[in-house]
Design a protein around this motif. Sequence first.
Motif, PDB file in Angstrom:
ATOM      1  N   ARG A 108       3.871 -31.178 -20.407  1.00 30.17           N
ATOM      2  CA  ARG A 108       4.209 -30.548 -21.683  1.00 30.17           C
ATOM      3  C   ARG A 108       5.702 -30.262 -21.836  1.00 30.17           C
ATOM      4  NH1 ARG A 108       0.688 -26.853 -21.236  1.00 30.17           N
ATOM      5  NH2 ARG A 108      -1.105 -28.003 -22.007  1.00 30.17           N
ATOM      6  N   GLN A 175      -7.680 -29.493 -27.903  1.00 31.40           N
ATOM      7  CA  GLN A 175      -6.787 -30.612 -27.643  1.00 31.40           C
ATOM      8  C   GLN A 175      -7.601 -31.896 -27.610  1.00 31.40           C
ATOM      9  OE1 GLN A 175      -5.772 -31.644 -23.321  1.00 31.40           O
ATOM     10  NE2 GLN A 175      -5.823 -29.395 -23.220  1.00 31.40           N
ATOM     11  N   THR A 177      -6.832 -36.444 -26.697  1.00 35.44           N
ATOM     12  CA  THR A 177      -5.864 -37.444 -26.254  1.00 35.44           C
ATOM     13  C   THR A 177      -6.212 -38.803 -26.830  1.00 35.44           C
ATOM     14  OG1 THR A 177      -5.318 -36.301 -24.196  1.00 35.44           O
ATOM     15  CG2 THR A 177      -4.916 -38.671 -24.259  1.00 35.44           C
ATOM     16  N   GLY A 204       1.960 -34.437 -24.844  1.00 36.07           N
ATOM     17  CA  GLY A 204       1.855 -35.161 -23.577  1.00 36.07           C
ATOM     18  C   GLY A 204       2.009 -36.640 -23.873  1.00 36.07           C
ATOM     19  N   ARG A 217      -1.183 -36.808 -26.013  1.00 37.99           N
ATOM     20  CA  ARG A 217      -1.970 -35.583 -26.196  1.00 37.99           C
ATOM     21  C   ARG A 217      -1.548 -34.854 -27.470  1.00 37.99           C
ATOM     22  NH1 ARG A 217      -1.621 -31.456 -21.363  1.00 37.99           N
ATOM     23  NH2 ARG A 217       0.572 -31.501 -22.022  1.00 37.99           N
ATOM     24  N   GLU A 219      -2.413 -31.074 -29.502  1.00 35.55           N
ATOM     25  CA  GLU A 219      -3.012 -29.748 -29.331  1.00 35.55           C
ATOM     26  C   GLU A 219      -2.850 -28.933 -30.606  1.00 35.55           C
ATOM     27  OE1 GLU A 219      -2.468 -28.348 -24.851  1.00 35.55           O
ATOM     28  OE2 GLU A 219      -0.558 -28.978 -25.713  1.00 35.55           O
ATOM     29  N   GLU A 248     -11.818 -32.642 -25.888  1.00 39.70           N
ATOM     30  CA  GLU A 248     -11.082 -31.537 -25.253  1.00 39.70           C
ATOM     31  C   GLU A 248     -11.272 -31.502 -23.736  1.00 39.70           C
ATOM     32  OE1 GLU A 248     -10.470 -26.706 -25.697  1.00 39.70           O
ATOM     33  OE2 GLU A 248     -12.253 -27.652 -26.547  1.00 39.70           O
ATOM     34  N   SER A 251      -9.837 -34.613 -22.040  1.00 41.66           N
ATOM     35  CA  SER A 251      -8.383 -34.601 -22.180  1.00 41.66           C
ATOM     36  C   SER A 251      -7.748 -33.629 -21.189  1.00 41.66           C
ATOM     37  CB  SER A 251      -8.005 -34.210 -23.608  1.00 41.66           C
ATOM     38  OG  SER A 251      -6.607 -34.075 -23.749  1.00 41.66           O
ATOM     39  N   GLU A 252      -8.304 -32.435 -21.118  1.00 41.99           N
ATOM     40  CA  GLU A 252      -7.760 -31.431 -20.196  1.00 41.99           C
ATOM     41  C   GLU A 252      -7.825 -31.914 -18.757  1.00 41.99           C
ATOM     42  OE1 GLU A 252      -8.983 -26.897 -19.003  1.00 41.99           O
ATOM     43  OE2 GLU A 252      -8.807 -27.384 -21.144  1.00 41.99           O
ATOM     44  N   TRP A 255      -5.154 -34.768 -18.111  1.00 38.50           N
ATOM     45  CA  TRP A 255      -3.754 -34.332 -18.007  1.00 38.50           C
ATOM     46  C   TRP A 255      -3.491 -33.542 -16.730  1.00 38.50           C
ATOM     47  CZ3 TRP A 255       0.102 -36.528 -20.283  1.00 38.50           C
ATOM     48  CH2 TRP A 255      -0.158 -37.292 -21.440  1.00 38.50           C
TER      49      TRP A 255
END
Length: 372
Positions: A108, A175, A177, A204, A217, A219, A248, A251-252, A255
Amino acid sequence: MDITSEDALVDAVKGASGALAVRGGGTRGVPAVGDVLSVAGLNGISLYEPGALTLVAQPGTPVADIEAALAQENQRLAFEPMDHRGLLGTTGTPTIGGVMAANVSGPRRISVGAARDFLLGVRFVDGRGAIVKNGGRVMKNVTGYDLVKLMAGSFGTLGVLTEVSMKVLPRPETQATLVLLGLDDVGGVSALARALGSPFEVTGAAHDPAAQKTMLRIEGFETSVAYRLGQLRALLTTTGAEMDVLDEKASESMWMTVRDVAAFQGQSGDIWRVSCKPSDGPAIAARSGAEAWFYDWAGGLIWLRAAPGHDVRTQIGTFDGHATLVRADASTMAQFGMFHPETAGVARLTAGLRAQFDPKGIFNAGLMENAA
């Protein structure tokens, strides 16, 4: 030597007869000589004001403890600090002092800034054993130096932190991606640049050459995320890449693997971290002679896995940036040095700062001397 109070730290520094290897959670494996000076015992959150988005903690406070406290108020460390243990094969506990001393910043960084940009104030003990405080709510600089910025990234060579004051941010609602499939390095980095140049607030931007995956990414509020994803899809249609969207949870998780360089965990070889102009990334990686690489920060950060003893800096040659040797055996680390050699002018400035704050040269001695 285990330190449990600032007064004990002052006494230890004043009484030191030789080099001191400053340690927090011990997760970084940083090579340094001297008696180990552990500040893991300086532990605890001393102030947290969610309404003011401010948190103050001692350096030995585990990052996990801080993240847990923030999560209760739906807040976070927005700069997304990396956990080095998987990549380096170390144990221990990541601490906030180590994060700030090394300016550890995750994916980030491209949107919110580095760890140092969230550091409001510091308190530390210098090489004379004096307690120095700089920054904080008043942000008054009485020394002539911006010590907050100097301490972030100094790797404990200017002083030993005893307290850090940080800005925190709210956690977004959700979030997602956007994943582009099938692009090569040049195409992937170009797509990342186009996305970052758009008004759609990408937080991201990474490219995995091995899987030919380019990841972006988004958010924010759910409706905003959905809208911006659609706009990014339209913007990048001309790349010809197939596209997929991670929700979400996926994606989390993804990353976190980018943040911690999971692709190279458990893999043999030396690990290098190259910071450069994003547009130069593909050419630098190609001439590095590395066995594998991975792009973060839209190409401005390249993680390289090279054969043991391979001189990545010589292979890359002159470029606008620096190459840090993150993981290698002791002989390779001694041969190349952890940090990129400094120019003569920067080396003089660095030496002058060390003479001011650590005149006896006791803190993490030798750690940066190769960079001259």
